[in-house]
Design an enzyme around this catalytic site. Sequence first.
Site, PDB file in Angstrom:
ATOM      1  N   THR A 100     -25.848  83.801 -11.364  1.00 30.45           N
ATOM      2  CA  THR A 100     -26.851  84.839 -11.640  1.00 30.45           C
ATOM      3  C   THR A 100     -27.311  85.545 -10.377  1.00 30.45           C
ATOM      4  OG1 THR A 100     -27.635  83.736 -13.615  1.00 30.45           O
ATOM      5  CG2 THR A 100     -29.204  85.179 -12.544  1.00 30.45           C
ATOM      6  N   ASP A 128     -19.173  83.178 -13.415  1.00 32.39           N
ATOM      7  CA  ASP A 128     -20.287  82.474 -14.040  1.00 32.39           C
ATOM      8  C   ASP A 128     -19.935  80.989 -13.866  1.00 32.39           C
ATOM      9  OD1 ASP A 128     -22.415  83.044 -16.644  1.00 32.39           O
ATOM     10  OD2 ASP A 128     -21.686  81.006 -16.267  1.00 32.39           O
ATOM     11  N   SER A 129     -20.902  80.170 -13.496  1.00 33.51           N
ATOM     12  CA  SER A 129     -20.526  78.799 -13.138  1.00 33.51           C
ATOM     13  C   SER A 129     -20.063  77.981 -14.339  1.00 33.51           C
ATOM     14  CB  SER A 129     -21.655  78.083 -12.390  1.00 33.51           C
ATOM     15  OG  SER A 129     -22.680  77.719 -13.259  1.00 33.51           O
ATOM     16  N   SER A 130     -20.232  78.501 -15.554  1.00 34.19           N
ATOM     17  CA  SER A 130     -19.681  77.768 -16.693  1.00 34.19           C
ATOM     18  C   SER A 130     -18.145  77.795 -16.664  1.00 34.19           C
ATOM     19  CB  SER A 130     -20.223  78.311 -18.017  1.00 34.19           C
ATOM     20  OG  SER A 130     -20.141  79.704 -18.028  1.00 34.19           O
TER      21      SER A 130
END
Length: 344
Positions: A11, A54-56
């Site tokens: 983010t 995105d870290s996912s």
Amino acid sequence: MKLLLIYTGGTIGMIQSPEGDLSPFNFDEVLRQVPELNQLDCDIETIQAWEPLDSSDINHNHWIKLADILNENRDQYDGFVILHGTDTMAYTASALSFILKDFSKPIILTGSQLPIGVLRSDGRENLITSVELVLCRLDNEAPAIREVCVYFENKLFRGNRVFKRSSQAFEAFSSPNYPILVDVGVHLDIHHEYTLKPRDHYFFDPKMDSQIAVLKFFPGIDESFLRNVILNSGRNAIILQTYGSGNVPKLEFLSDILDDARDKGVLIINASQCPGGGVSQPAYASSRMLRHAGVLSAGDMTLEATITKTMWLLGQGKQGKVFENLFMENLVGERTISPLQRSR
Ligand code: ASP
């Protein structure tokens, strides 16, 4: 002093797309939002680890790539800050703490809940203070922090002791079973008694085995589901997420399944669904069966540390008794060893 700032996404570096959702944008733009970095008394060099994610989307292969970057640059820099999404930051921090055991230089992961371009963003403070923490020296000029940490909202945590507790609060992380390393207020209040004192044993072998599974118990869990996951999923290790201090229901078939798993060489680990306190296997009769079946206690480790430690030990080729002994040990400050566990 020289510091390497590594950008992975999250983010902190996102911008609102025309559709209204957040997606990553360019690293130069992130840096333009924090001109204060130029006022700090150090050379900051930057590197983008991959196209911002995105870290996912981050997995064990990204941990290895990050570890490679850190290892290659270990001698050239005094410390490292990694900008990372908050969703899986605790997993990456835990994984790096094992892969880079005894690295002996500060590695601080940070990010934010609001993009850095947003007026109320928490990203600016998180980034600037992380840099300051990396630069902190002791009287003998050694780094004050020599481990993998997460910095968020005025607190520096041991990286393998945190979990993401809130998707909305600025105070996104919590370390329920280990004290905060640095309280940030007017001064940086470093709690030296809690920081890791690495040994001079650094060696680099970044292998992880992701062939594991996490099985969360729920009221009504049935035999075929347990049997399929534990015996038929082809995993090398199964982490049972049990109730409270490590308890499971009295299911007659469970001990047979665990015996079969042991015969097949599948490692079984008992981790609690409670982030605070963890597993204390001898506490209740409900966990006695697990102990008798040779199930390993994750103690007070976070689930993130339990998963990444398991992947790392398996990746290092550790099996059977060797795996069990190393898993039960405190390798990089990830678990508290109770006298009971020690004598196990
Ligand atoms: N989804 C974002 C990520 O983990 C959330 C964040 O950075 O706070 O990349």
